[in-house]
Design an enzyme around this catalytic site. Structure first.
Site, PDB file in Angstrom:
ATOM      1  N   PRO A   9       0.786  -1.232   0.000  1.00 17.32           N
ATOM      2  CA  PRO A   9       0.000   0.000   0.000  1.00 17.32           C
ATOM      3  C   PRO A   9       0.819   1.283   0.000  1.00 17.32           C
ATOM      4  O   PRO A   9       1.809   1.398   0.711  1.00 17.32           O
ATOM      5  CB  PRO A   9      -0.837  -0.101   1.283  1.00 17.32           C
ATOM      6  CG  PRO A   9      -0.171  -1.140   2.106  1.00 17.32           C
ATOM      7  CD  PRO A   9       0.494  -2.075   1.153  1.00 17.32           C
ATOM      8  N   ASN A  10       0.340   2.197  -0.822  1.00 19.64           N
ATOM      9  CA  ASN A  10       0.865   3.565  -0.943  1.00 19.64           C
ATOM     10  C   ASN A  10       2.174   3.663  -1.720  1.00 19.64           C
ATOM     11  O   ASN A  10       2.632   4.765  -1.997  1.00 19.64           O
ATOM     12  CB  ASN A  10       1.012   4.237   0.438  1.00 19.64           C
ATOM     13  CG  ASN A  10      -0.328   4.369   1.117  1.00 19.64           C
ATOM     14  OD1 ASN A  10      -1.266   4.887   0.517  1.00 19.64           O
ATOM     15  ND2 ASN A  10      -0.458   3.864   2.332  1.00 19.64           N
ATOM     16  N   ARG A  17       5.275  11.940  -3.367  1.00 18.95           N
ATOM     17  CA  ARG A  17       5.158  12.534  -2.017  1.00 18.95           C
ATOM     18  C   ARG A  17       6.329  12.043  -1.156  1.00 18.95           C
ATOM     19  O   ARG A  17       6.940  11.029  -1.457  1.00 18.95           O
ATOM     20  CB  ARG A  17       3.833  12.091  -1.353  1.00 18.95           C
ATOM     21  CG  ARG A  17       2.588  12.361  -2.164  1.00 18.95           C
ATOM     22  CD  ARG A  17       2.214  13.834  -2.167  1.00 18.95           C
ATOM     23  NE  ARG A  17       1.830  14.282  -0.848  1.00 18.95           N
ATOM     24  CZ  ARG A  17       0.602  14.203  -0.344  1.00 18.95           C
ATOM     25  NH1 ARG A  17      -0.368  13.686  -1.057  1.00 18.95           N
ATOM     26  NH2 ARG A  17       0.349  14.657   0.863  1.00 18.95           N
ATOM     27  N   TYR A  22      11.478   8.634   0.813  1.00 21.43           N
ATOM     28  CA  TYR A  22      11.385   7.557  -0.187  1.00 21.43           C
ATOM     29  C   TYR A  22      12.010   7.908  -1.531  1.00 21.43           C
ATOM     30  O   TYR A  22      11.930   7.123  -2.475  1.00 21.43           O
ATOM     31  CB  TYR A  22       9.904   7.176  -0.387  1.00 21.43           C
ATOM     32  CG  TYR A  22       9.245   6.698   0.892  1.00 21.43           C
ATOM     33  CD1 TYR A  22       9.651   5.519   1.502  1.00 21.43           C
ATOM     34  CD2 TYR A  22       8.228   7.428   1.490  1.00 21.43           C
ATOM     35  CE1 TYR A  22       9.060   5.075   2.681  1.00 21.43           C
ATOM     36  CE2 TYR A  22       7.625   7.005   2.668  1.00 21.43           C
ATOM     37  CZ  TYR A  22       8.048   5.830   3.254  1.00 21.43           C
ATOM     38  OH  TYR A  22       7.470   5.399   4.414  1.00 21.43           O
ATOM     39  N   ASN A  71       7.901  -5.883  -0.723  1.00 20.04           N
ATOM     40  CA  ASN A  71       7.806  -4.719   0.152  1.00 20.04           C
ATOM     41  C   ASN A  71       6.318  -4.568   0.485  1.00 20.04           C
ATOM     42  O   ASN A  71       5.565  -3.952  -0.270  1.00 20.04           O
ATOM     43  CB  ASN A  71       8.350  -3.454  -0.515  1.00 20.04           C
ATOM     44  CG  ASN A  71       8.360  -2.262   0.444  1.00 20.04           C
ATOM     45  OD1 ASN A  71       7.768  -2.331   1.518  1.00 20.04           O
ATOM     46  ND2 ASN A  71       9.013  -1.188   0.059  1.00 20.04           N
ATOM     47  N   ALA A  74       3.115  -0.897   4.882  1.00 19.95           N
ATOM     48  CA  ALA A  74       2.541  -0.897   6.239  1.00 19.95           C
ATOM     49  C   ALA A  74       2.012  -2.275   6.647  1.00 19.95           C
ATOM     50  O   ALA A  74       1.999  -2.610   7.845  1.00 19.95           O
ATOM     51  CB  ALA A  74       1.431   0.142   6.314  1.00 19.95           C
ATOM     52  N   GLU A  95      12.256  -9.965   2.002  1.00 19.73           N
ATOM     53  CA  GLU A  95      11.497  -8.801   2.484  1.00 19.73           C
ATOM     54  C   GLU A  95      12.360  -7.559   2.273  1.00 19.73           C
ATOM     55  O   GLU A  95      13.573  -7.581   2.518  1.00 19.73           O
ATOM     56  CB  GLU A  95      11.192  -8.971   3.975  1.00 19.73           C
ATOM     57  CG  GLU A  95      10.519  -7.748   4.577  1.00 19.73           C
ATOM     58  CD  GLU A  95      10.256  -7.887   6.079  1.00 19.73           C
ATOM     59  OE1 GLU A  95      10.189  -9.018   6.595  1.00 19.73           O
ATOM     60  OE2 GLU A  95      10.125  -6.833   6.732  1.00 19.73           O
ATOM     61  N   HIS A  97      12.577  -3.104   2.508  1.00 15.11           N
ATOM     62  CA  HIS A  97      12.060  -1.775   2.827  1.00 15.11           C
ATOM     63  C   HIS A  97      13.023  -0.724   2.296  1.00 15.11           C
ATOM     64  O   HIS A  97      14.244  -0.884   2.417  1.00 15.11           O
ATOM     65  CB  HIS A  97      11.869  -1.590   4.334  1.00 15.11           C
ATOM     66  CG  HIS A  97      10.915  -2.607   4.869  1.00 15.11           C
ATOM     67  ND1 HIS A  97       9.570  -2.519   4.642  1.00 15.11           N
ATOM     68  CD2 HIS A  97      11.133  -3.768   5.515  1.00 15.11           C
ATOM     69  CE1 HIS A  97       8.984  -3.579   5.165  1.00 15.11           C
ATOM     70  NE2 HIS A  97       9.905  -4.355   5.698  1.00 15.11           N
ATOM     71  N   ARG A 104      13.142   4.300  12.556  1.00 16.49           N
ATOM     72  CA  ARG A 104      11.864   5.022  12.538  1.00 16.49           C
ATOM     73  C   ARG A 104      11.023   4.612  13.755  1.00 16.49           C
ATOM     74  O   ARG A 104      11.552   4.082  14.726  1.00 16.49           O
ATOM     75  CB  ARG A 104      11.164   4.744  11.200  1.00 16.49           C
ATOM     76  CG  ARG A 104      12.018   5.231  10.006  1.00 16.49           C
ATOM     77  CD  ARG A 104      11.334   5.029   8.681  1.00 16.49           C
ATOM     78  NE  ARG A 104      10.144   5.876   8.562  1.00 16.49           N
ATOM     79  CZ  ARG A 104       9.257   5.749   7.559  1.00 16.49           C
ATOM     80  NH1 ARG A 104       9.433   4.832   6.617  1.00 16.49           N
ATOM     81  NH2 ARG A 104       8.206   6.540   7.508  1.00 16.49           N
TER      82      ARG A 104
HETATM   83  O1  CA2 Z   1      10.512   1.784   3.810  1.00 19.23           O
HETATM   84  C1  CA2 Z   1       9.663   1.098   3.246  1.00 19.23           C
HETATM   85  O2  CA2 Z   1       9.821   0.628   2.135  1.00 19.23           O
HETATM   86  C2  CA2 Z   1       8.302   0.872   3.926  1.00 19.23           C
HETATM   87  O3  CA2 Z   1       7.884  -0.450   3.618  1.00 19.23           O
HETATM   88  C3  CA2 Z   1       7.356   1.893   3.339  1.00 19.23           C
HETATM   89  C4  CA2 Z   1       5.975   1.890   3.987  1.00 19.23           C
HETATM   90  C5  CA2 Z   1       6.096   1.953   5.499  1.00 19.23           C
HETATM   91  O4  CA2 Z   1       4.807   1.827   6.080  1.00 19.23           O
HETATM   92  C6  CA2 Z   1       7.007   0.879   6.045  1.00 19.23           C
HETATM   93  O5  CA2 Z   1       7.103   1.023   7.443  1.00 19.23           O
HETATM   94  C7  CA2 Z   1       8.386   0.993   5.429  1.00 19.23           C
HETATM   95  C8  CA2 Z   1       5.142   3.076   3.511  1.00 19.23           C
HETATM   96  C9  CA2 Z   1       5.035   3.210   2.046  1.00 19.23           C
HETATM   97  C10 CA2 Z   1       4.401   4.532   1.736  1.00 19.23           C
HETATM   98  O6  CA2 Z   1       4.979   5.032   0.572  1.00 19.23           O
HETATM   99  C11 CA2 Z   1       4.819   6.347   0.281  1.00 19.23           C
HETATM  100  C12 CA2 Z   1       5.547   6.809  -0.772  1.00 19.23           C
HETATM  101  C13 CA2 Z   1       5.437   8.137  -1.122  1.00 19.23           C
HETATM  102  C14 CA2 Z   1       4.575   8.958  -0.416  1.00 19.23           C
HETATM  103  C15 CA2 Z   1       3.849   8.482   0.642  1.00 19.23           C
HETATM  104  C16 CA2 Z   1       3.948   7.159   0.996  1.00 19.23           C
END
Ligand code: CA2
Length: 137
Positions: A9-10, A17, A22, A71, A74, A95, A97, A104
């Site tokens: 997700p996301n 963003r 990221y 990946n 969340a 896995e 990230h 974090r």
């Molecule tokens: O660091 C990672 O790859 C995560 O899997 C990213 C997740 C986060 O919940 C994990 O704890 C770590 C969040 C992905 C959200 O991605 C976005 C990208 C751009 C803007 C907003 C969110």
């Protein structure tokens, strides 16, 4: 060698963003670069914001691909279902990230996937996907 990257997700918002966490590349652009770099790898990509779709994809590829780079975003920290799916399939899962989840918030330190994964890569930005592919070669 048949590998798939599954993003949760996301991650469709990558490059759009929160670039300070990221990065500023979209995953689609980065994926094209990966395909060029690893021409000898049959590389697929799947992204979903829906937990059940990720589980379905793991079942679909989990008995006939050579490797999965997951990946789960969340869902990593919340989904017993995705953790169980990773335990239930045969294809090894790395896995991944993008960010250093251990630098974090506390809730990002736990993973329902890690105990069943072949390995875990985190904190290297998008480069981590490249490292994950190399781990299967
Ligand atoms: O660091 C990672 O790859 C995560 O899997 C990213 C997740 C986060 O919940 C994990 O704890 C770590 C969040 C992905 C959200 O991605 C976005 C990208 C751009 C803007 C907003 C969110």
């Amino acid at each position: 060698m048949k590998l798939i990257i599954i993003n949760g997700p996301n991650l469709n918002l990558l490059g759009k963003r929160e670039p300070e966490i990221y990065g500023s590349k979209t995953f689609e652009d980065y994926f094209k670069k990966l395909q060029e770099k690893f021409k000898n790898v049959e590389l697929s990509y799947f992204q979903s914001n829906i937990e059940g779709e990720i589980i379905d994809k793991l079942h679909e590829v989990g008995f006939n691909f050579d490797g999965i780079i997951l990946n789960a975003a969340a869902y990593t920290h919340t989904s017993v279902g995705i953790g169980d799916a990773v335990k239930g399939i045969e294809t090894p899962v790395v896995e991944l990230h993008i960010s250093n989840v251990h630098a974090r918030e506390e809730f990002r330190h736990h993973s329902y996937i890690a105990s069943a994964a072949k390995g875990v890569i985190f904190g290297f930005g998008l480069k981590g996907y490249e490292l994950a592919i190399q781990s299967f070669l």
